[in-house]
Design a protein around this motif. Structure first.
Motif, PDB file in Angstrom:
ATOM      1  N   THR A1180       0.843  -1.197   0.000  1.00  0.00           N
ATOM      2  CA  THR A1180       0.000   0.000   0.000  1.00  0.00           C
ATOM      3  C   THR A1180       0.882   1.252   0.000  1.00  0.00           C
ATOM      4  O   THR A1180       2.083   1.167   0.294  1.00  0.00           O
ATOM      5  CB  THR A1180      -0.916   0.019   1.231  1.00  0.00           C
ATOM      6  N   PRO A1181       0.286   2.397  -0.322  1.00  0.00           N
ATOM      7  CA  PRO A1181       1.086   3.651  -0.230  1.00  0.00           C
ATOM      8  C   PRO A1181       1.623   3.912   1.151  1.00  0.00           C
ATOM      9  O   PRO A1181       2.597   4.645   1.304  1.00  0.00           O
ATOM     10  CB  PRO A1181       0.070   4.722  -0.669  1.00  0.00           C
ATOM     11  N   GLU A1182       0.964   3.345   2.178  1.00  0.00           N
ATOM     12  CA  GLU A1182       1.478   3.505   3.535  1.00  0.00           C
ATOM     13  C   GLU A1182       2.588   2.520   3.855  1.00  0.00           C
ATOM     14  O   GLU A1182       3.015   2.422   5.010  1.00  0.00           O
ATOM     15  CB  GLU A1182       0.339   3.351   4.549  1.00  0.00           C
ATOM     16  N   CYS A1183       3.000   1.741   2.832  1.00  0.00           N
ATOM     17  CA  CYS A1183       4.100   0.785   2.962  1.00  0.00           C
ATOM     18  C   CYS A1183       3.724  -0.419   3.828  1.00  0.00           C
ATOM     19  O   CYS A1183       4.596  -1.082   4.397  1.00  0.00           O
ATOM     20  CB  CYS A1183       5.373   1.451   3.484  1.00  0.00           C
ATOM     21  N   ASN A1184       2.452  -0.689   3.953  1.00  0.00           N
ATOM     22  CA  ASN A1184       1.999  -1.918   4.574  1.00  0.00           C
ATOM     23  C   ASN A1184       1.828  -2.980   3.491  1.00  0.00           C
ATOM     24  O   ASN A1184       1.579  -2.665   2.321  1.00  0.00           O
ATOM     25  CB  ASN A1184       0.690  -1.720   5.319  1.00  0.00           C
ATOM     26  N   VAL A1185       1.903  -4.254   3.884  1.00  0.00           N
ATOM     27  CA  VAL A1185       1.719  -5.356   2.941  1.00  0.00           C
ATOM     28  C   VAL A1185       0.305  -5.877   3.105  1.00  0.00           C
ATOM     29  O   VAL A1185      -0.130  -6.189   4.218  1.00  0.00           O
ATOM     30  CB  VAL A1185       2.749  -6.468   3.167  1.00  0.00           C
ATOM     31  N   LEU A1186      -0.401  -5.945   1.997  1.00  0.00           N
ATOM     32  CA  LEU A1186      -1.793  -6.370   2.009  1.00  0.00           C
ATOM     33  C   LEU A1186      -1.896  -7.666   1.222  1.00  0.00           C
ATOM     34  O   LEU A1186      -1.664  -7.696   0.007  1.00  0.00           O
ATOM     35  CB  LEU A1186      -2.686  -5.303   1.386  1.00  0.00           C
ATOM     36  N   VAL A1269       8.154   1.184  -2.867  1.00  0.00           N
ATOM     37  CA  VAL A1269       7.077   2.080  -2.445  1.00  0.00           C
ATOM     38  C   VAL A1269       7.599   3.119  -1.460  1.00  0.00           C
ATOM     39  O   VAL A1269       7.227   4.297  -1.504  1.00  0.00           O
ATOM     40  CB  VAL A1269       5.909   1.270  -1.841  1.00  0.00           C
ATOM     41  N   ILE A1270       8.476   2.673  -0.562  1.00  0.00           N
ATOM     42  CA  ILE A1270       9.055   3.629   0.390  1.00  0.00           C
ATOM     43  C   ILE A1270       9.828   4.699  -0.361  1.00  0.00           C
ATOM     44  O   ILE A1270       9.720   5.909  -0.081  1.00  0.00           O
ATOM     45  CB  ILE A1270       9.957   2.906   1.408  1.00  0.00           C
ATOM     46  N   ALA A1271      10.640   4.234  -1.351  1.00  0.00           N
ATOM     47  CA  ALA A1271      11.429   5.208  -2.115  1.00  0.00           C
ATOM     48  C   ALA A1271      10.519   6.163  -2.879  1.00  0.00           C
ATOM     49  O   ALA A1271      10.775   7.374  -2.953  1.00  0.00           O
ATOM     50  CB  ALA A1271      12.365   4.484  -3.076  1.00  0.00           C
ATOM     51  N   GLN A1272       9.449   5.636  -3.463  1.00  0.00           N
ATOM     52  CA  GLN A1272       8.536   6.510  -4.214  1.00  0.00           C
ATOM     53  C   GLN A1272       7.798   7.473  -3.302  1.00  0.00           C
ATOM     54  O   GLN A1272       7.368   8.538  -3.752  1.00  0.00           O
ATOM     55  CB  GLN A1272       7.538   5.660  -5.008  1.00  0.00           C
ATOM     56  N   SER A1273       7.608   7.114  -2.069  1.00  0.00           N
ATOM     57  CA  SER A1273       6.903   7.997  -1.147  1.00  0.00           C
ATOM     58  C   SER A1273       7.792   9.115  -0.602  1.00  0.00           C
ATOM     59  O   SER A1273       7.306  10.007   0.082  1.00  0.00           O
ATOM     60  CB  SER A1273       6.326   7.208   0.027  1.00  0.00           C
ATOM     61  N   ALA A1274       9.074   9.016  -0.926  1.00  0.00           N
ATOM     62  CA  ALA A1274       9.993  10.024  -0.391  1.00  0.00           C
ATOM     63  C   ALA A1274       9.674  11.393  -0.960  1.00  0.00           C
ATOM     64  O   ALA A1274       9.426  11.550  -2.158  1.00  0.00           O
ATOM     65  CB  ALA A1274      11.437   9.638  -0.716  1.00  0.00           C
ATOM     66  N   THR A1275       9.659  12.371  -0.111  1.00  0.00           N
ATOM     67  CA  THR A1275       9.420  13.750  -0.543  1.00  0.00           C
ATOM     68  C   THR A1275      10.717  14.358  -1.060  1.00  0.00           C
ATOM     69  O   THR A1275      11.802  13.787  -0.893  1.00  0.00           O
ATOM     70  CB  THR A1275       8.869  14.583   0.607  1.00  0.00           C
TER      71      THR A1275
END
Length: 1586
Positions: A1180-1186, A1269-1275
């Motif tokens: 998920t965008p929150e970096c949780n695994v679903l 996803v973590i890298a993509q979420s980086a500001t």
């Protein structure tokens, strides 16, 4: 204390509290009762016949019927019968609504009563002339005179007896017999001759006996003011007004008013006084208020001249004051008894006399008196004098300022309150917003109403409304009302506005019928046609239902009654529903609506609604009307945009003409407000308090010589726009010559020879320093010959004036000596000549070098640069001039200080000189060069100061919506004769083939017709008749390319798209085509095209357009073979267009078609529980695994079980399969979560399972995706300054140990030290640079591993970014030091202290600050001084003590301590409440937390120990509350001092602020250092001792 809090405008205002608004409106006017009795034929007695007397009563009053006395006076010879007719004359009943309030009351009530009478027939007895009546008359004729007299006497006796009985019952029970006034006999009108007397009579009934007042033209008649003129009598309910020796001024309308506790009633009569023939003929008395033939009769053949003298000027008043405007009018030739007609106008609207406006004409002087000024009275007043020969006028403006507000800072009162669209129970009240808001925005307005005839005002709205229109409902039909409006801001309420004109709550059709007059006079007979009763008819549908007004507070509906309504009245029910639903709700469930108008409140703003209306009567409720279109609740009318540029122009020495550009696309514009401010003061004052229309206004009342700036804002019903930009500053002085009378110019100077030949010489000179207040139009040159040093006579060198400052003087003699002089000319004339020049010899110049340049002038002077221009030399030498050199020096420097600006000669005749020092004074000269050499220098320029004038503006480039490129320049300091002169490369533009120029006011524009490389150059603009105002704009090739690109974007705009046209499959194999635009307006249109053929919404295609989100969609149920091709969505929004296409052919189409058909079949195939999608994972965008799988065909008893490594996973909640998706969320995944996951789906019909391996390679892929996803979420990397240095940081949604992060500086890996560190805080990845230096500048990059290569974010820490960050670091560093050392009150003061009278109070608090703060004590916001009663101490720079010796009740109040040093100020407040001493009480102590909750109660006793809170709290609190009022929960003290145990407990609770430096903590006061206190307290933010 009540939990309900009132708004301040309801709580503070003396008239508008909650109880006031809940009271019903009380009116001193009751229902109007009309009662009359009529007699058929009356009673006539003759010598030979008698007649029948029959009394018929018509009663309109709801009161019980009473017999009124009617007496007949008779004697032996005659009998006079007094009867009461049923109706009066036609004017009394069908006169319409007049302008006075009393007439409105009378006519409204009369109309309602008559309508009810004629519609019901109740109480009406119809007397018809039949054959029986004729026979009865014949029988009565045979009676003798004696019999008739006896019968008449019996009737009189009976009436007297009834009357006496009635009077007795009145006295016995007066309350039940109260009756409103009623005119038994009304006064009648009279027409008399001059010097005759007239008497008006009336008879009035009512109980209690009414009080009667007589009025002339609505002004009460006072017999004491006019002794002998008027005589008023009242006897036995008969009232009279006698007017003695009437003159022409007694022609008027007279009113008699009767009033008692049950109400008030008026009757009217006109008195017309005629003059004898020969004085005034053909006077029309039917229009007394505005005589049509007033003035000079047409029979006079003379021409009259009118002179208006002693005129009134521009006037200023304040609300509530009285103002008189007057002029003396002289008419020649004078004619006896003939006077001109005087008319007064306000803003071109004719004024009529009223209680606000009074007019007087004395025969010589006309006066207009405004008895009570209001802002409505502001405007342009015009007096018109009308004679046979025409008319003459005079006008002047009247300004009305707001009265002083009752509350300082409250807004001004609204104005122009009026009523629109009045109906039976509804009216719309409108007003205009005030110009003065009191310094804070107006929150809204309150509307008040008052029934005419009463003084009781009731508020119509509970919350303020911002829209300047408001529908008022709940009116009582037939009654008249007046309204007023009040504005409110955060400070308080404004004064109420002037009341509106009275408005009657009537049906518009009834109002129109009341305004009509009968075509024939009253005949004395009423004909009533009775119809057969019919069954009730259910009314039809209302028609033409529409929304006539909508705001965010209310919506107003309007409709027309149905054609099918039956014979009885109808009412209406209004229904609403949310758009998209069919759930209709009735709005007015309790009371139906009588008017075809209705206002709906309490609608949700932003929601969409539909409305409809039903009719109802006694037969039932009809069908609903057609529903309205959906409407979103919100303001339909937008606040206008700010006006454009404001240009002030000088007018007089106390006024300025202000013009502005109108607000664009403004709807329902009311006008504009103009404000003025003295330059630099920041204080704005309104120039007008009543909105003005147009775009020009003269602001009066300014101070001569003062400099002002102006601004304008527009107003409509939605509100006031923002202010325009401030105008340029302008000095107030007369426009003619700028306050200086025009004069001839000063003499030119600096005459020099530019070229000399054998018989002529070319002269040059400098323009005069003083122009005389107007532009110099030319020059005259004179010359004279010198013979042996003796001058001859002056001769004219030119007959016509020349405009250039260079002239060739011809017809000279070779080798002769000459002198020259020059004179300038302007509109005032020719100036004095210049001083004679030096002697010049007329001889042929043979030098090889050129002559000097001339006419040097400076332009575009700024603080560091200017542009120098010159003319080429007249004498060029033996070769062409090849270039120029410019020299510079400071004005006061020696001649040796000349420096060359350019080392290489320039070929242009201008040069921009840079690098000047601000404030220095410079002079310049120019030398010309040819092949032979360099010329002599030119004359030196005038000294020029290098400075930028305040308000200097530059040439701006503009590209409009049509892509037209232009240059714009504005100037606010233009003189009357000033002009804009445009130049290209400093040569005046004469070719208009490529450019066009527009000038409007103080704004000029150069428009490029076809921009190209030919237009590259320097464009400058000079404003003539100013002190060098100029500016330029350089258009090079790069700038031209940029402007051409902007022009193209404006000409051919495109709609930006968020996403192109795409296709996706939905449930059942449905196909969705969609695209999304950035933004769409309500006017957007979409065309759908398939293979170049337009397709429309229908059975196959389903289109949707969401203009809010910009999403365009098209749905197809399935794809067939003929659907292969190209799909295109074409957008058009005004001029902007765009389109997107999607090609579905070949394998792409077949694959999509196959997948669509597969999903369609699968949907029908699957019946049992099964997996539509097998178990998989998603980050998920929150970096949780679903972990998720999709299931279908689920029943209630279907279950799902999760396993990991064959062990069941317990889930908190049972899955409800609501969306057919089963998920398992793994938050913050780690290596411990690796394993084999299995999910099983089962019910009675079977089971299905899905397996997912998250081990080894599978888990590695999962973690790589998590890192991605973590890298993509980086500001983006951001720079943050701290008190320690500079921090670079980026946020991610989640951080795990597997995430790899690397930092680089200038593309090199960073070596971490104690000064440069990296780390992670929460989800923040940071790099800290402590104490940064210049070496730390450069580009920084963070690389975050995303499972493949890595994602990089960079930031450049150099240049301005570094400077700003470093400056902020230094500031924070200093701020931290200041925060640690600022003055503060650390603790020791309670919030509230309650102490018994006569005790001593001592409070000590700890003070901190470096340097040691100054300490000040305040009592009730006033500074205290230490004395014997108040002992104030400050010891060791640490302890501040406060002691009151022997407190009294006068010591109660609010106390404050204020500490201050150079780093800051802080204060601490506490309240002291002194109670009376009551007996010998023990001391109750309570320990509370910061919020006031009691944590522990301690009751010290020598015999008892401290008890628990449960045992002692209730009793102690009850005692304290009974003894000390008002209730104080924070602190209560008694005469006893707490014991040591309690003292120790309190001291343990004290804390030292964390921001106090460690080295200073030792200097803080300890418990042992504190002086003894009678009352010990702690920091109120922690615990409090009570």
């Amino acid at each position: 204390m009540s939990s309900v809090s009132l708004p301040f405008y309801q709580k503070d205002h003396r008239h508008y509290d909650r109880s006031y608004r809940n009271k019903e409106v009380k009116s001193s006017l009751s229902h109007y009762h009309m009662e009359a009795s009529s007699s058929s034929k009356g009673l006539k007695v003759a010598h030979s016949s008698g007649e029948k007397m029959e009394m018929t009563s018509v009663k309109l009053s709801p009161l019980p019927k009473r017999v009124k006395p009617s007496y007949i006076a008779y004697d032996e010879s005659d009998i006079i019968g007094y009867v009461v007719p049923v109706f009066r004359g036609r004017r009394e009943h069908i006169s319409g609504i007049t302008d006075t309030e009393e007439e409105r009351i009378k006519e409204t009530a009369g109309y309602v009563a008559r309508r009810n009478l004629l519609s019901t027939g109740e109480g009406v007895t119809i007397v018809a002339n039949t054959a029986e009546d004729s026979l009865a008359e014949e029988r009565f004729e045979k009676k003798s005179r004696k019999v008739s007299v006896r019968e008449s006497a019996e009737r009189i006796s009976l009436r007297k007896r009834i009357h006496e009985t009635e009077e007795l019952h009145k006295k016995l029970n007066e309350d039940s017999l109260l009756h409103a006034p009623e005119f038994v006999i009304k006064p009648r009108s009279h027409t008399i001759w001059e010097k005759q007397s007239v008497k008006l009579h009336c008879t009035v009934s009512g109980w209690p006996e009414p009080r009667v007042t007589w009025y002339k033209n609505n002004v009460p008649i006072d017999t004491h003011v006019h002794p002998g003129k008027y005589k008023i009598e009242s006897r036995y309910s008969v009232h009279s007004l006698e007017i003695n020796r009437c003159d022409f001024d007694d022609t008027a309308q007279y009113r008699v008013s009767a009033m008692n506790v049950k109400g008030e009633l008026s009757a009217f009569a006109s008195v017309v006084v005629k003059r004898y023939k020969g004085e005034i003929e053909d006077f029309d008395f039917t229009h007394i208020s505005k005589p049509s033939s007033w003035g000079f009769p047409s029979s006079y053949g003379k021409t009259f001249e009118v002179n208006i003298v002693d005129k009134f000027g521009v006037s200023f008043g304040r609300e509530g004051e009285t103002m008189s405007l007057g002029c003396t009018v002289i008419v020649y030739p004078p004619v006896r008894n003939i006077q001109p007609e005087i008319q007064w106008y306000r803003d071109d609207v004719l004024l009529e006399p009223s209680k606000w406006v009074q007019m007087h004409w004395s025969g010589e002087r006309a006066t207009l008196t405004l008895t009570h000024l209001n802002k409505e009275d502001e405007g342009l007043y015009t007096m018109r004098v009308v004679t046979k020969s025409g008319y003459d006028t005079y006008s002047a403006y009247v300004f009305v300022r707001d009265a002083d507000a009752e509350i300082a800072g409250a807004p001004g009162a609204p104005l122009d309150v009026s009523c629109l669209d009045a109906n039976k129970d509804y009216v719309i009240v409108t007003w205009k917003q005030p110009a003065v808001d009191g310094g804070s925005p107006i929150l809204g307005y309150f509307i008040d109403r008052c029934e005419v005839g009463t003084t009781h005002w009731s508020q119509c709205n509970d919350t303020p409304v911002k829209f300047a229109r408001f529908p008022v409902t709940g009116l009582i039909e037939g009654r008249s009302y007046v309204f007023r409006v009040r504005a409110v801001n955060k400070v308080g309420m404004s004064r109420p506005s002037r009341v509106s004109s009275p408005i009657a709550a009537l049906d518009p059709a009834d109002r129109a019928r009341m305004k009509g007059y009968a075509s024939a006079p009253w005949t004395g007979q009423i004909i009533v046609t009775e119809e057969e009763p019919t069954e009730g008819v259910v009314p039809g549908k209302p028609c033409e239902l529409s929304i006539i007004e909508a705001t965010k507070n209310y919506v107003v509906l309007s409709w027309k009654p149905p054609g099918q309504r039956g014979h009885e009245g109808i009412m209406y029910y209004v229904e609403k529903c949310v758009s998209g639903t069919d759930n209709w709700q009735r709005v007015n469930t309790e009371i139906p609506v009588k008017s075809p108008r209705f206002a709906l409140f309490d609608l949700a703003e932003g929601k969409s609604y539909c409305f409809r209306v039903r009719c109802c009567n006694s037969a039932g409720v009809g069908e609903p009307s057609e529903a309205t279109q959906s409407i979103v609740v919100g303001d339909m009318l937008d606040i206008p945009k700010s006006p454009g540029a404001v240009i002030p122009t000088r007018n007089t020495d106390t006024s300025v003409v202000v013009s502005w550009e109108e607000s664009k696309n403004a709807k329902e514009l009311v006008g504009y407000y103009i404000e003025a401010s003295v330059s630099g003061s920041g204080v704005w004052a309104p120039c007008n308090n009543k909105p003005v229309k147009g775009k020009r206004f003269i602001c009066h009342g300014l101070l001569t010589g003062q400099t002002y700036v102006f601004r304008v804002r527009a107003v409509n019903a939605a509100g006031l726009s923002g202010f325009s930009q401030e105008s340029e500053a302008i000095e107030v002085k007369a426009a003619l010559g700028g306050g200086i009378p025009h004069a001839s110019p000063a003499p030119p100077y600096g005459i020099t020879v530019l070229e000399s030949v054998r018989d002529s010489m070319v002269l040059g000179w400098k323009q005069p320093k003083f122009h005389g207040g107007s532009e110099i139009t030319g020059y005259f040159v004179d010359y004279r010959e010198l013979v042996d040093g003796v001058p001859g006579k002056w001769k004219e060198g030119n007959i016509k004036a020349i405009s250039d400052r260079a002239y060739r003087v011809n017809d000279l003699k070779e080798n002769k000596i000459y002198q020259f002089q020059v004179r300038a000319i302007n509109v005032a004339g020719v100036g004095v000549p210049s001083l004679p020049s030096q002697p010049f010899k007329c001889e042929e110049w043979t030098i090889a070098v050129p002559g000097p340049p001339y006419d040097l002038r400076c332009s575009e002077v700024r603080k560091h640069s200017l542009v120098l221009l010159w003319n080429p030399p007249v004498y060029i030498g033996r070769s062409e001039v090849s270039g120029y050199y410019v020299d510079i020096k400071e004005a006061d420097a020696d001649e040796e200080q000349w420096k060359a600006v350019n080392e290489i000669a320039i070929d242009k005749k201008y040069m921009k000189i840079k690098d000047l020092k601000e404030g220095h004074v410079y002079v310049f000269r120019v030398r010309a060069q040819n092949r032979a050499g360099v010329s002599k220098p030119s004359d030196v320029t005038e000294p020029v100061v290098a400075e930028t004038r305040p308000g200097t503006k530059e040439v701006m480039v503009d590209v409009d919506d049509n892509g037209v490129i232009s240059l714009v320049y504005e100037c606010s300091e233009m003189a009357a004769d000033s002009k804009f002169v445009w130049s290209k490369n400093y040569e005046e533009i004469s070719d208009s083939s490529r450019l066009s120029m527009e000038t409007k006011g103080g704004r000029t524009r150069v428009i490029f017709k076809d921009p190209s490389v030919e237009d590259v150059g320097i464009y400058s603009c000079i404003v003539t008749e100013t002190d060098g105002i100029s500016s330029s704009y350089t258009l090079d090739e790069n700038e031209l390319k940029r402007l051409l690109q902007v022009s193209h974007d404006h000409k051919f705009p495109t709609i930006p798209l968020k996403s192109e046209l795409a296709v996706e499959l939905l449930e059942k194999g449905r196909v969705r085509f969609w695209m999304q635009a950035e933004k769409l307006s309500p006017n957007t249109k979409v065309n759908y095209v398939f293979n170049d053929t337009a397709i429309v919404h229908g059975e196959k295609y389903n289109m949707k357009l969401d203009k809010n989100t910009g999403i365009i969609e098209m749905f197809m149920e399935k794809l067939e073979d003929e659907d292969e091709g190209t799909y295109t969505f074409q957008l058009q929004d005004g001029k902007a267009t765009n389109q997107s296409s999607l090609v579905l052919i070949g394998d792409v189409f077949k694959k999509l078609q196959k997948e669509s058909e597969f999903q369609r079949q699968e949907w029908f195939r699957k019946q049992g529980p099964h997996f539509v999608e097998y178990l998989g994972w998603e980050v998920t965008p929150e970096c949780n695994v679903l972990l998720k799988c999709k299931v279908a065909n689920i029943l209630k008893d279907t279950s799902i079980i999760w396993y990991k490594d064959e062990r069941e996973i317990m889930v908190d909640e049972k899955h409800d399969f609501k969306e057919g998706v089963c998920t398992l969320l793994i938050s913050q995944i780690t290596k411990k979560d690796a394993g084999i996951y299995e999910v099983i789906l089962r019910d009675d019909r079977g089971k299905d399972k899905s397996l997912l391996k998250l081990t080894d390679k599978g888990f590695t892929e999962l973690m790589n995706d998590v890192c991605r996803v973590i890298a993509q979420s980086a500001t983006e990397l951001k720079i943050q300054s701290t008190e320690h240095g500079i921090r670079l940081y980026s946020f991610v949604n989640y951080y795990t140990e597997e995430l790899k992060v690397a930092w680089q500086h200038k593309d090199s890996k960073i070596s971490y030290t104690d000064r440069v560190k990296s780390g992670v805080t929460g989800e923040q990845l940071w790099l800290q640079i402590n104490e940064p230096t210049d070496k730390d500048k450069g580009k920084y990059t963070i690389t975050i591993f995303d499972g493949k290569d890595g994602l990089q974010k960079s930031v450049d820490l150099s240049g301005q970014a570094y400077d700003e960050a470093y400056a902020e670091f230094q500031r924070l560093k200093q701020a931290a030091i200041a925060e640690r050392n600022r003055a503060r009150v650390i603790g020791g003061l309670p919030d509230v202290v309650t102490i018994q009278e006569g005790k001593s109070l001592n409070l000590t608090c700890n003070i901190w600050g470096d340097p040691v703060p100054e300490v000040t004590w305040l009592r009730n916001e006033r500074q205290m001084v230490s004395d014997n009663h108040y002992i104030l101490k400050f010891d060791s720079g640490k302890f501040a003590s406060f002691t009151i010796t022997s407190v009294t009740t006068q010591d109660s109040g609010k106390y404050s301590i204020v500490v201050k040093n150079k780093y800051g100020t802080e204060s601490g407040d506490f309240t002291v409440i002194v109670t009376q001493a009551i007996g010998d009480l023990c001391m109750a102590m309570y320990v509370t937390d910061g919020t006031g909750n009691v944590m522990e109660a301690v009751i010290p006793d020598s015999k008892k120990k401290s008890t628990s809170l449960a045992n002692t709290t209730k009793k102690s609190e009850r005692k304290v509350m009974e003894l000390a009022k008002p209730k104080i929960e924070e602190i209560e003290t008694t005469e006893e001092t707490p014991n040591e145990k309690e003292h120790t407990y309190i001291q343990e609770k004290k804390t030292i602020p964390t921001d106090v430096p460690d080295e200073r903590r030792s200097s803080l006061p300890t418990d042992e250092e504190k002086p003894n206190e009678e009352i010990l307290t702690t920091d109120p933010s922690s615990e409090t001792l009570i």
